[in-house]
Design an enzyme around this catalytic site. Structure first.
Site, PDB file in Angstrom:
ATOM      1  N   CYS A 230       0.793  -1.234   0.000  1.00 20.42           N
ATOM      2  CA  CYS A 230       0.000   0.000   0.000  1.00 20.42           C
ATOM      3  C   CYS A 230       0.827   1.287   0.000  1.00 20.42           C
ATOM      4  CB  CYS A 230      -1.059  -0.005   1.094  1.00 20.42           C
ATOM      5  SG  CYS A 230      -0.419  -0.092   2.772  1.00 20.42           S
TER       6      CYS A 230
ATOM      7  N   GLU B 252      -2.445  -7.088  -2.401  1.00 22.71           N
ATOM      8  CA  GLU B 252      -2.894  -6.012  -1.527  1.00 22.71           C
ATOM      9  C   GLU B 252      -3.848  -5.071  -2.242  1.00 22.71           C
ATOM     10  OE1 GLU B 252      -0.283  -3.990   1.173  1.00 22.71           O
ATOM     11  OE2 GLU B 252      -1.982  -2.828   1.925  1.00 22.71           O
TER      12      GLU B 252
ATOM     13  N   ASP C  83      -8.866  -8.483  11.825  1.00 22.51           N
ATOM     14  CA  ASP C  83      -8.026  -9.628  11.454  1.00 22.51           C
ATOM     15  C   ASP C  83      -8.903 -10.827  11.137  1.00 22.51           C
ATOM     16  OD1 ASP C  83      -5.576  -8.452  11.695  1.00 22.51           O
ATOM     17  OD2 ASP C  83      -4.965  -9.531  13.506  1.00 22.51           O
TER      18      ASP C  83
ATOM     19  N   CYS D 101      -6.941  -0.654   3.281  1.00 17.82           N
ATOM     20  CA  CYS D 101      -6.303  -1.721   2.524  1.00 17.82           C
ATOM     21  C   CYS D 101      -6.625  -3.055   3.171  1.00 17.82           C
ATOM     22  CB  CYS D 101      -4.792  -1.508   2.450  1.00 17.82           C
ATOM     23  SG  CYS D 101      -3.978  -1.547   4.058  1.00 17.82           S
TER      24      CYS D 101
ATOM     25  N   ARG E 159       5.063 -18.332   8.438  1.00 20.85           N
ATOM     26  CA  ARG E 159       5.803 -17.103   8.772  1.00 20.85           C
ATOM     27  C   ARG E 159       7.144 -17.164   8.086  1.00 20.85           C
ATOM     28  NH1 ARG E 159       4.887 -12.968  11.890  1.00 20.85           N
ATOM     29  NH2 ARG E 159       3.232 -14.029  13.010  1.00 20.85           N
TER      30      ARG E 159
ATOM     31  N   ASN F 233      -6.064  -9.419   6.735  1.00 22.41           N
ATOM     32  CA  ASN F 233      -6.691  -8.363   7.525  1.00 22.41           C
ATOM     33  C   ASN F 233      -7.343  -7.333   6.620  1.00 22.41           C
ATOM     34  OD1 ASN F 233      -4.583  -6.881   6.518  1.00 22.41           O
ATOM     35  ND2 ASN F 233      -3.378  -7.023   8.386  1.00 22.41           N
TER      36      ASN F 233
ATOM     37  N   GLU G 214      11.870 -11.681   9.663  1.00 24.35           N
ATOM     38  CA  GLU G 214      11.050 -12.192  10.765  1.00 24.35           C
ATOM     39  C   GLU G 214      11.898 -12.766  11.896  1.00 24.35           C
ATOM     40  OE1 GLU G 214       7.934 -11.819  11.254  1.00 24.35           O
ATOM     41  OE2 GLU G 214       6.945 -11.509   9.332  1.00 24.35           O
TER      42      GLU G 214
ATOM     43  N   ARG H  13      -0.440 -17.773   3.711  1.00 24.02           N
ATOM     44  CA  ARG H  13      -1.281 -17.989   4.896  1.00 24.02           C
ATOM     45  C   ARG H  13      -2.609 -18.647   4.510  1.00 24.02           C
ATOM     46  NH1 ARG H  13       0.262 -14.070   9.394  1.00 24.02           N
ATOM     47  NH2 ARG H  13       2.514 -14.388   9.370  1.00 24.02           N
TER      48      ARG H  13
ATOM     49  N   GLU I 234      -3.426 -15.599  11.884  1.00 24.26           N
ATOM     50  CA  GLU I 234      -3.965 -14.461  11.135  1.00 24.26           C
ATOM     51  C   GLU I 234      -3.620 -14.692   9.674  1.00 24.26           C
ATOM     52  OE1 GLU I 234      -2.333 -10.487  11.934  1.00 24.26           O
ATOM     53  OE2 GLU I 234      -2.726 -10.038   9.825  1.00 24.26           O
TER      54      GLU I 234
ATOM     55  N   ARG J 108      10.164  -9.507   4.689  1.00 21.58           N
ATOM     56  CA  ARG J 108      10.261  -9.053   6.072  1.00 21.58           C
ATOM     57  C   ARG J 108      11.293  -9.883   6.816  1.00 21.58           C
ATOM     58  NH1 ARG J 108       3.948  -7.948   7.749  1.00 21.58           N
ATOM     59  NH2 ARG J 108       3.506  -6.655   5.932  1.00 21.58           N
TER      60      ARG J 108
HETATM   61  P1  ATP Z   1       1.656 -11.040  11.964  1.00 20.16           P
HETATM   62  O1  ATP Z   1       1.022 -10.392  13.147  1.00 20.16           O
HETATM   63  O2  ATP Z   1       1.257 -12.460  11.741  1.00 20.16           O
HETATM   64  O3  ATP Z   1       3.136 -10.810  11.904  1.00 20.16           O
HETATM   65  P2  ATP Z   1       1.253  -8.707  10.440  1.00 20.16           P
HETATM   66  O4  ATP Z   1       0.343  -7.954  11.343  1.00 20.16           O
HETATM   67  O5  ATP Z   1       2.693  -8.385  10.437  1.00 20.16           O
HETATM   68  O6  ATP Z   1       1.060 -10.274  10.694  1.00 20.16           O
HETATM   69  P3  ATP Z   1       0.337  -7.360   8.143  1.00 20.16           P
HETATM   70  O7  ATP Z   1       1.475  -6.435   8.071  1.00 20.16           O
HETATM   71  O8  ATP Z   1      -0.942  -6.837   8.623  1.00 20.16           O
HETATM   72  O9  ATP Z   1       0.696  -8.650   8.985  1.00 20.16           O
HETATM   73  O10 ATP Z   1       0.198  -8.082   6.720  1.00 20.16           O
HETATM   74  C1  ATP Z   1      -1.025  -8.543   6.219  1.00 20.16           C
HETATM   75  C2  ATP Z   1      -0.990  -9.991   5.830  1.00 20.16           C
HETATM   76  O11 ATP Z   1       0.251 -10.384   5.273  1.00 20.16           O
HETATM   77  C3  ATP Z   1      -1.181 -10.923   6.995  1.00 20.16           C
HETATM   78  O12 ATP Z   1      -2.531 -11.032   7.322  1.00 20.16           O
HETATM   79  C4  ATP Z   1      -0.634 -12.202   6.434  1.00 20.16           C
HETATM   80  O13 ATP Z   1      -1.585 -12.802   5.590  1.00 20.16           O
HETATM   81  C5  ATP Z   1       0.520 -11.745   5.579  1.00 20.16           C
HETATM   82  N1  ATP Z   1       1.805 -11.864   6.273  1.00 20.16           N
HETATM   83  C6  ATP Z   1       2.375 -10.981   7.115  1.00 20.16           C
HETATM   84  N2  ATP Z   1       3.586 -11.416   7.534  1.00 20.16           N
HETATM   85  C7  ATP Z   1       3.783 -12.611   6.939  1.00 20.16           C
HETATM   86  C8  ATP Z   1       4.856 -13.563   6.956  1.00 20.16           C
HETATM   87  N3  ATP Z   1       5.940 -13.358   7.665  1.00 20.16           N
HETATM   88  N4  ATP Z   1       4.719 -14.691   6.230  1.00 20.16           N
HETATM   89  C9  ATP Z   1       3.615 -14.898   5.493  1.00 20.16           C
HETATM   90  N5  ATP Z   1       2.585 -14.044   5.417  1.00 20.16           N
HETATM   91  C10 ATP Z   1       2.652 -12.908   6.129  1.00 20.16           C
HETATM   92 ZN    ZN Z   2      -1.683  -1.860   3.586  1.00 21.07          ZN
HETATM   93 MG    MG Z   3       4.316  -9.197  11.458  1.00 21.56          MG
END
Ligand code: ATP
Ligand code: ZN
Ligand code: MG
Length: 503
Positions: free
Chosen positions: A304, A353, A416, A462, A345, A437, A336, A469, A434, A334
């Site tokens: 976004c 998006e 979520d 967004c 994850r 969202n 992680e 996931r 999750e 990311r």
């Molecule tokens: P989480 O709390 O699980 O780390 P997030 O709040 O960081 O998620 P957002 O930034 O809101 O996630 O991203 C939106 C979507 O992207 C999530 O709902 C999920 O489907 C996906 N997503 C986020 N992080 C990951 C990841 N590390 N691996 C796979 N999918 C991911």
């Molecule tokens: Zn966004």
């Molecule tokens: Mg996260």
């Protein structure tokens, strides 16, 4: 609350001995204070001395912090001195700038700042003194930002350990799981996926790739096309400027993958590097460090921000609203770290998006239709056990706040979507995943990127559809046996590629 600014002005030369600074300076200061502090408190020039070309002034205020008054004073003084004595104000700085302000709660640990300062806290009142604040810091409002930062740090300490806000919105009926193991383990056994070649990245073989793309097709055909979303294709790298505007750079600096560029593509400059590779068959890391720049961008974290960048500085015609776009080109990256687990994850994931912009009422209506289409997919196509909840919006999490912004109205905020993962234990006590969202963020980003609409307020929102996931949620509940999958999903999947056979 009292504020005291001590400033040193350097003049371009000494003033003539007879110059009536004692008349001019108080007059200019009174005007400057009236214009900036005005009736919002009491302001005064409490002290001044002239020492050759150095003019020291102290301004106090019980209203707004007095650096705006100082800037106005410097401007007017420069004009008057130039006209009367051919002397200008060359530079200025603040050896000491003290301010008092309230905190939400008393800090529980030391609070640090990265610029010279002293911070004293009594109960919930803080006194911050900045030392040696340069001209740039006075012009660019560092004091107010430092105050906001101290308040934010105190608030975060207050919330540490407290649960994030979570309030159930809706849920599907329970469904008897067809599978109870970790689907990533099972996919590894069947060689559908392979971990690597770098941290948190996965190679999806033909079967897994086909299933991921099936999820993508379902999202596009069942949710996005019926609601009129249009596809865009955006770049994979985000500029620092974009991240500064969204707040991501201060919120998540430890979660980005940073991009460096070669300083040059001239083969001569790289000769020593290539020669070392040829002889040692290793990466000459030290040599490489000299040949690339410090990071100039980051890999896409979420799509976004770049969508907002595309619209920045533009005015949307009413006919285009609500504007509904989606990107599935940029891959999210990311760092992680310890949280990595299986396909759910990962450090590199595929996400659609959708981003939407329009008047607030349109966005609330669109959110209902999105929820309806999502519900249809999860109930009728994937036949998942799932639930939705109001949670702390992602843009508030980063500033250490919990709760929903307008808990009553629930207009802005994040929902979520979570799926039950049988391998993690009983549905009542295990952590659900999750898998996507949906947020309405108000005017935060339209403001940050100066996006306007022809008439009225323009809000945005967004919804992040995480394909890995969706896939793990589905396989966790339904398993890897095609014959057991719901009919709706099998219709979309069509002929699933056979496993590659390895000897
Ligand atoms: P989480 O709390 O699980 O780390 P997030 O709040 O960081 O998620 P957002 O930034 O809101 O996630 O991203 C939106 C979507 O992207 C999530 O709902 C999920 O489907 C996906 N997503 C986020 N992080 C990951 C990841 N590390 N691996 C796979 N999918 C991911
Ligand atoms: Zn966004
Ligand atoms: Mg996260």
């Amino acid at each position: 609350m009292e504020h005291r600014l001590e400033a040193d002005l350097t003049l371009s030369g000494p003033l003539p001995p007879t110059f009536p600074l004692g008349d001019l300076l108080p007059r200019v200061a009174t005007e400057a204070i009236a214009r900036t502090v005005g009736k919002r408190g009491e302001g005064r020039l409490s002290q001044w001395t002239l020492d050759g070309p150095k003019l020291h002034v102290t301004i106090e205020s019980t209203g707004p912090r007095p650096h705006q008054a100082l800037l106005a004073l410097v401007r007017r003084l420069g004009e008057e001195l130039g006209r009367e004595a051919k002397v200008g104000v060359r530079t200025f700085e603040a050896p000491r700038y003290r301010t008092e302000f309230p905190l939400d709660s008393a800090p529980t640990a030391a609070i640090t700042l990265p610029i010279p300062h002293q911070l004293l806290v009594e109960g919930t009142v803080a006194t911050l003194t900045l030392h040696g604040l340069p001209e740039e810091g006075l012009r660019d409002n560092w004091m107010d930002r430092a105050v906001a930062l101290v308040q934010e740090k105190a608030r975060r300490q207050g919330y540490r350990g407290k649960e994030q806000f979570w309030s159930l919105l809706s849920s599907s009926p329970p469904r008897e799981p067809l599978f109870r193991d970790d689907p990533t383990e099972e996919m590894l056994k069947r060689q559908w996926v392979r971990s690597g070649p770098t941290k948190g990245k996965w190679f999806l073989g033909p079967t897994a790739a086909h299933l991921l793309r099936t999820m993508e097709r379902i999202a596009v055909e069942e949710v996005l096309r019926p609601l009129g979303f249009q596809e865009v294709v955006q770049p994979h790298q985000d500029s620092f400027d974009i991240l500064l505007r969204t707040g991501h750079l201060e919120g998540l600096p430890g979660e980005f993958y940073y991009v460096a560029e070669p300083k040059t593509r001239d083969p001569a400059a790289w000769e020593r590097f290539t020669d070392l590779v040829k002889i040692t068959r290793q990466v000459p890391e030290e040599e490489l460090a000299h040949l690339v720049t410090p990071p100039t961008a980051v890999l896409c974290y979420a799509q976004c921000p770049t969508t907002y960048w595309w619209l920045s500085g533009r005015t949307l015609s009413s006919g285009s609203l609500p504007l509904k776009l989606f990107d599935r080109a940029a891959v999210s990256n990311r760092y992680e770290s310890g949280g990595r687990h299986g396909l759910e994850r990962v450090d590199e994931f595929h996400r659609i998006e959708p981003v939407f912009l329009g008047p607030p009422s349109d966005l609330v209506a669109l959110r209902e239709r999105l929820l309806e289409r999502y519900r249809h997919v999860f109930d009728d196509v994937l036949e998942l056990e799932w639930r939705t909840a109001w949670v702390t919006p992602f843009y508030m999490q980063q500033s250490g706040r919990v709760g929903v912004e307008d808990a009553e109205a629930r207009v802005k905020g994040t929902i979520d979507f979570e799926a039950y993962l049988p391998y993690r234990g009983p549905r009542e006590s295990s952590e659900w995943l999750e898998f996507q969202n949906l947020s309405i963020v108000g005017d935060k980003y339209t403001k940050a990127f100066s996006i306007k609409s022809q008439t009225g307020e323009l809000w945005s929102g967004c919804t992040g559809i995480g394909l890995e996931r969706w896939l793990t949620a589905f396989l966790s509940q339904k398993g890897l046996e095609e014959s057991a999958w719901p009919t709706g999903f099998r219709g979309y999947a069509g002929e699933v590629p056979k496993d590659v056979r390895f000897l």
